[in-house]
Design a protein around this motif. Structure first.
Motif, PDB file in Angstrom:
ATOM      1  N   SER A  65      -1.909  -0.134   9.400  1.00 34.33           N
ATOM      2  CA  SER A  65      -3.186  -0.120   8.685  1.00 34.33           C
ATOM      3  C   SER A  65      -3.061  -0.351   7.184  1.00 34.33           C
ATOM      4  O   SER A  65      -4.046  -0.669   6.525  1.00 34.33           O
ATOM      5  CB  SER A  65      -3.895   1.220   8.923  1.00 34.33           C
ATOM      6  N   ALA A  66      -1.884  -0.193   6.620  1.00 33.24           N
ATOM      7  CA  ALA A  66      -1.714  -0.328   5.173  1.00 33.24           C
ATOM      8  C   ALA A  66      -1.841  -1.784   4.731  1.00 33.24           C
ATOM      9  O   ALA A  66      -1.528  -2.714   5.474  1.00 33.24           O
ATOM     10  CB  ALA A  66      -0.349   0.210   4.758  1.00 33.24           C
ATOM     11  N   SER A  67      -2.303  -1.987   3.499  1.00 28.45           N
ATOM     12  CA  SER A  67      -2.364  -3.332   2.934  1.00 28.45           C
ATOM     13  C   SER A  67      -0.952  -3.786   2.579  1.00 28.45           C
ATOM     14  O   SER A  67      -0.034  -2.975   2.398  1.00 28.45           O
ATOM     15  CB  SER A  67      -3.234  -3.343   1.683  1.00 28.45           C
ATOM     16  N   TRP A  68      -0.777  -5.093   2.444  1.00 32.83           N
ATOM     17  CA  TRP A  68       0.547  -5.604   2.073  1.00 32.83           C
ATOM     18  C   TRP A  68       0.921  -5.178   0.653  1.00 32.83           C
ATOM     19  O   TRP A  68       2.091  -4.931   0.360  1.00 32.83           O
ATOM     20  CB  TRP A  68       0.591  -7.124   2.215  1.00 32.83           C
ATOM     21  N   GLY A  69      -0.071  -5.067  -0.216  1.00 35.81           N
ATOM     22  CA  GLY A  69       0.222  -4.578  -1.555  1.00 35.81           C
ATOM     23  C   GLY A  69       0.738  -3.158  -1.545  1.00 35.81           C
ATOM     24  O   GLY A  69       1.689  -2.825  -2.265  1.00 35.81           O
ATOM     25  N   ASP A  70       0.134  -2.304  -0.712  1.00 34.73           N
ATOM     26  CA  ASP A  70       0.598  -0.916  -0.608  1.00 34.73           C
ATOM     27  C   ASP A  70       1.986  -0.841   0.021  1.00 34.73           C
ATOM     28  O   ASP A  70       2.836  -0.053  -0.400  1.00 34.73           O
ATOM     29  CB  ASP A  70      -0.393  -0.092   0.216  1.00 34.73           C
ATOM     30  N   ILE A  71       2.223  -1.659   1.055  1.00 33.31           N
ATOM     31  CA  ILE A  71       3.532  -1.675   1.699  1.00 33.31           C
ATOM     32  C   ILE A  71       4.605  -2.097   0.706  1.00 33.31           C
ATOM     33  O   ILE A  71       5.687  -1.492   0.630  1.00 33.31           O
ATOM     34  CB  ILE A  71       3.517  -2.612   2.920  1.00 33.31           C
ATOM     35  N   ALA A  72       4.304  -3.124  -0.086  1.00 32.69           N
ATOM     36  CA  ALA A  72       5.265  -3.589  -1.083  1.00 32.69           C
ATOM     37  C   ALA A  72       5.506  -2.544  -2.156  1.00 32.69           C
ATOM     38  O   ALA A  72       6.630  -2.396  -2.665  1.00 32.69           O
ATOM     39  CB  ALA A  72       4.774  -4.896  -1.710  1.00 32.69           C
ATOM     40  N   GLN A  73       4.459  -1.807  -2.532  1.00 37.64           N
ATOM     41  CA  GLN A  73       4.600  -0.753  -3.529  1.00 37.64           C
ATOM     42  C   GLN A  73       5.509   0.361  -3.018  1.00 37.64           C
ATOM     43  O   GLN A  73       6.394   0.848  -3.744  1.00 37.64           O
ATOM     44  CB  GLN A  73       3.219  -0.189  -3.883  1.00 37.64           C
ATOM     45  N   ILE A  74       5.306   0.754  -1.787  1.00 41.91           N
ATOM     46  CA  ILE A  74       6.156   1.762  -1.159  1.00 41.91           C
ATOM     47  C   ILE A  74       7.603   1.262  -1.090  1.00 41.91           C
ATOM     48  O   ILE A  74       8.560   1.998  -1.365  1.00 41.91           O
ATOM     49  CB  ILE A  74       5.642   2.100   0.249  1.00 41.91           C
ATOM     50  N   ALA A  75       7.772  -0.004  -0.728  1.00 42.51           N
ATOM     51  CA  ALA A  75       9.111  -0.583  -0.646  1.00 42.51           C
ATOM     52  C   ALA A  75       9.788  -0.579  -2.012  1.00 42.51           C
ATOM     53  O   ALA A  75      10.963  -0.216  -2.137  1.00 42.51           O
ATOM     54  CB  ALA A  75       9.033  -2.005  -0.096  1.00 42.51           C
ATOM     55  N   ALA A  76       9.060  -0.975  -3.047  1.00 43.40           N
ATOM     56  CA  ALA A  76       9.624  -1.030  -4.395  1.00 43.40           C
ATOM     57  C   ALA A  76      10.020   0.351  -4.897  1.00 43.40           C
ATOM     58  O   ALA A  76      10.954   0.485  -5.692  1.00 43.40           O
ATOM     59  CB  ALA A  76       8.627  -1.674  -5.346  1.00 43.40           C
ATOM     60  N   ALA A  77       9.315   1.366  -4.426  1.00 40.30           N
ATOM     61  CA  ALA A  77       9.632   2.736  -4.832  1.00 40.30           C
ATOM     62  C   ALA A  77      10.859   3.284  -4.119  1.00 40.30           C
ATOM     63  O   ALA A  77      11.342   4.377  -4.443  1.00 40.30           O
ATOM     64  CB  ALA A  77       8.432   3.649  -4.567  1.00 40.30           C
ATOM     65  N   GLY A  78      11.365   2.552  -3.133  1.00 36.89           N
ATOM     66  CA  GLY A  78      12.543   3.001  -2.397  1.00 36.89           C
ATOM     67  C   GLY A  78      12.245   4.068  -1.361  1.00 36.89           C
ATOM     68  O   GLY A  78      13.147   4.787  -0.929  1.00 36.89           O
ATOM     69  N   THR A  79      10.986   4.166  -0.939  1.00 37.49           N
ATOM     70  CA  THR A  79      10.596   5.245  -0.026  1.00 37.49           C
ATOM     71  C   THR A  79      10.059   4.729   1.302  1.00 37.49           C
ATOM     72  O   THR A  79       9.395   5.463   2.028  1.00 37.49           O
ATOM     73  CB  THR A  79       9.527   6.132  -0.696  1.00 37.49           C
ATOM     74  N   ALA A  80      10.358   3.481   1.649  1.00 39.10           N
ATOM     75  CA  ALA A  80       9.799   2.890   2.866  1.00 39.10           C
ATOM     76  C   ALA A  80      10.150   3.698   4.114  1.00 39.10           C
ATOM     77  O   ALA A  80       9.316   3.882   5.004  1.00 39.10           O
ATOM     78  CB  ALA A  80      10.283   1.451   3.014  1.00 39.10           C
ATOM     79  N   LYS A  81      11.375   4.218   4.184  1.00 34.03           N
ATOM     80  CA  LYS A  81      11.804   4.950   5.374  1.00 34.03           C
ATOM     81  C   LYS A  81      11.090   6.293   5.526  1.00 34.03           C
ATOM     82  O   LYS A  81      11.130   6.890   6.598  1.00 34.03           O
ATOM     83  CB  LYS A  81      13.315   5.165   5.343  1.00 34.03           C
ATOM     84  N   LYS A  82      10.474   6.763   4.459  1.00 30.73           N
ATOM     85  CA  LYS A  82       9.737   8.024   4.536  1.00 30.73           C
ATOM     86  C   LYS A  82       8.346   7.829   5.125  1.00 30.73           C
ATOM     87  O   LYS A  82       7.706   8.791   5.553  1.00 30.73           O
ATOM     88  CB  LYS A  82       9.635   8.665   3.148  1.00 30.73           C
ATOM     89  N   PHE A  83       7.859   6.583   5.120  1.00 32.46           N
ATOM     90  CA  PHE A  83       6.505   6.304   5.597  1.00 32.46           C
ATOM     91  C   PHE A  83       6.490   5.497   6.891  1.00 32.46           C
ATOM     92  O   PHE A  83       5.563   5.609   7.675  1.00 32.46           O
ATOM     93  CB  PHE A  83       5.725   5.537   4.522  1.00 32.46           C
ATOM     94  N   PHE A  84       7.500   4.656   7.089  1.00 35.27           N
ATOM     95  CA  PHE A  84       7.519   3.754   8.224  1.00 35.27           C
ATOM     96  C   PHE A  84       8.775   3.960   9.056  1.00 35.27           C
ATOM     97  O   PHE A  84       9.745   4.560   8.607  1.00 35.27           O
ATOM     98  CB  PHE A  84       7.460   2.292   7.744  1.00 35.27           C
ATOM     99  N   ASN A  85       8.737   3.415  10.268  1.00 35.90           N
ATOM    100  CA  ASN A  85       9.877   3.503  11.175  1.00 35.90           C
ATOM    101  C   ASN A  85      10.225   2.130  11.728  1.00 35.90           C
ATOM    102  O   ASN A  85       9.348   1.260  11.875  1.00 35.90           O
ATOM    103  CB  ASN A  85       9.555   4.436  12.350  1.00 35.90           C
ATOM    104  N   VAL A  86      11.491   1.936  12.047  1.00 39.94           N
ATOM    105  CA  VAL A  86      11.893   0.731  12.757  1.00 39.94           C
ATOM    106  C   VAL A  86      11.107   0.675  14.061  1.00 39.94           C
ATOM    107  O   VAL A  86      11.007   1.658  14.781  1.00 39.94           O
ATOM    108  CB  VAL A  86      13.406   0.732  13.025  1.00 39.94           C
ATOM    109  N   GLY A  87      10.526  -0.479  14.354  1.00 35.22           N
ATOM    110  CA  GLY A  87       9.708  -0.636  15.550  1.00 35.22           C
ATOM    111  C   GLY A  87       8.220  -0.528  15.293  1.00 35.22           C
ATOM    112  O   GLY A  87       7.419  -0.873  16.176  1.00 35.22           O
ATOM    113  N   ASP A  88       7.807  -0.058  14.103  1.00 35.45           N
ATOM    114  CA  ASP A  88       6.382  -0.015  13.766  1.00 35.45           C
ATOM    115  C   ASP A  88       5.797  -1.426  13.800  1.00 35.45           C
ATOM    116  O   ASP A  88       6.457  -2.390  13.392  1.00 35.45           O
ATOM    117  CB  ASP A  88       6.167   0.581  12.374  1.00 35.45           C
TER     118      ASP A  88
END
Length: 293
Positions: A65-88
């Motif tokens: 459900s997240a926007s690509w801008g939000d996903i990229a922001q989370i990724a840039a912060a180094g916290t992607a694994k805290k919000f998403f999982n492999v297989g999502d």
């Protein structure tokens, strides 16, 4: 606490719980603040101090459900694994009107062309409705780097992605043999790419003594732990079967970027039963690309 700027003019800060409580800043509207002690995220409104801001619930940041801008922001912060999982999974619509289901393949796996690791690698769950050939004729000379699939097809498919997704895709370095029975490894910088044999099958698949296939990357976590190839028959890997038309069509063969090391006319592909074979580069098969954020 440092403020880090990223390309789309959004900002994010991070610090310990003690630092946040002591400074108690007012975050700008839409600005992210990350508590590294408690793994908490808050988003500013431009008027409320940190200690009074509610913790942002991560359910709004589901990959689907997240926007690509939000996903990229989370990724840039180094916290992607805290919000998403492999297989999502996440569904997008191409400019052609075709729907594509995307899936997270891994974190911090691929090498960014600009340096460092790409926070998130994403691929297609199935294959496009249209078949494509690797080259106009049956040759693998030039390998992936010189193939029509890379230089023409991937460019066309990139242009069909939603513009907000195109804006956050990062070029990564991809390796493959040079083709024409050469064991030399070439590196290309790609926004869209096809996976290699080893990225799907792992090092246990080692024709020609594993060279040069095992120098074409490393197996993604998705293919190692979720779609691990386990099946009931020696001739089938049902987890690795893909289907045309985002799963609505028949089981298909789908191309890999690895040239056949034993010949000059073919590339590797995953056949409809899920195993890897070789086929002439001029034949059209399914396409299931990947990219990084």
């Amino acid at each position: 606490m440092a403020t880090k700027s990223v390309n789309w003019k959004m900002r994010q800060r991070q610090g310990t719980a003690a630092q946040w409580e002591s400074v108690n800043p007012v975050l700008a509207a839409g600005e992210f603040g990350y508590d590294t002690t408690n793994d908490k995220l808050k988003i500013g409104d431009g008027k409320t101090a940190w200690n009074s801001l509610p913790t942002f619930t991560t359910t709004r940041f589901s990959f689907g459900s997240a926007s690509w801008g939000d996903i990229a922001q989370i990724a840039a912060a180094g916290t992607a694994k805290k919000f998403f999982n492999v297989g999502d999974e996440k569904v997008i619509t191409l400019s052609t009107g075709e729907e594509v289901t995307l899936v997270i393949l891994g974190f911090n796996h691929d090498d960014l062309t600009a340096g460092g690791k790409a926070p998130i690698t994403i691929g297609m769950k199935n294959a496009l409705a249209t078949k494509y050939s690797m080259n106009a004729s049956s040759t693998n000379a030039g390998g992936w780097n010189g193939s029509a699939m890379r230089t023409n097809v991937m460019a066309t498919l990139l242009s069909q992605l939603p513009s907000d997704l195109q804006a956050v895709i990062k070029p990564v370095n991809k390796t493959a043999s040079a083709g024409n029975q050469s064991t030399d490894i070439t590196t290309s910088s790609d926004k869209l790419w096809l996976p290699s044999v080893v990225e799907i099958m792992g090092t246990e698949y080692a024709p020609a003594n594993g060279a040069p296939y095992n120098q074409e990357g490393e197996q993604y976590e998705y293919w190692r732990t979720i779609k691990d190839g386990a099946g009931t028959g020696a001739a089938a890997n049902p987890d690795r079967v893909k289907y045309y038309s985002n799963g609505g069509g028949a089981a298909c063969g789908w191309w890999l970027r690895s040239p056949n090391a034993a010949g000059a006319t073919s590339f590797c592909y995953v056949i409809a039963s899920g195993n890897v074979r070789n086929s002439y580069a001029g034949i059209a098969y399914g396409v299931s690309f990947g990219f990084c954020i």
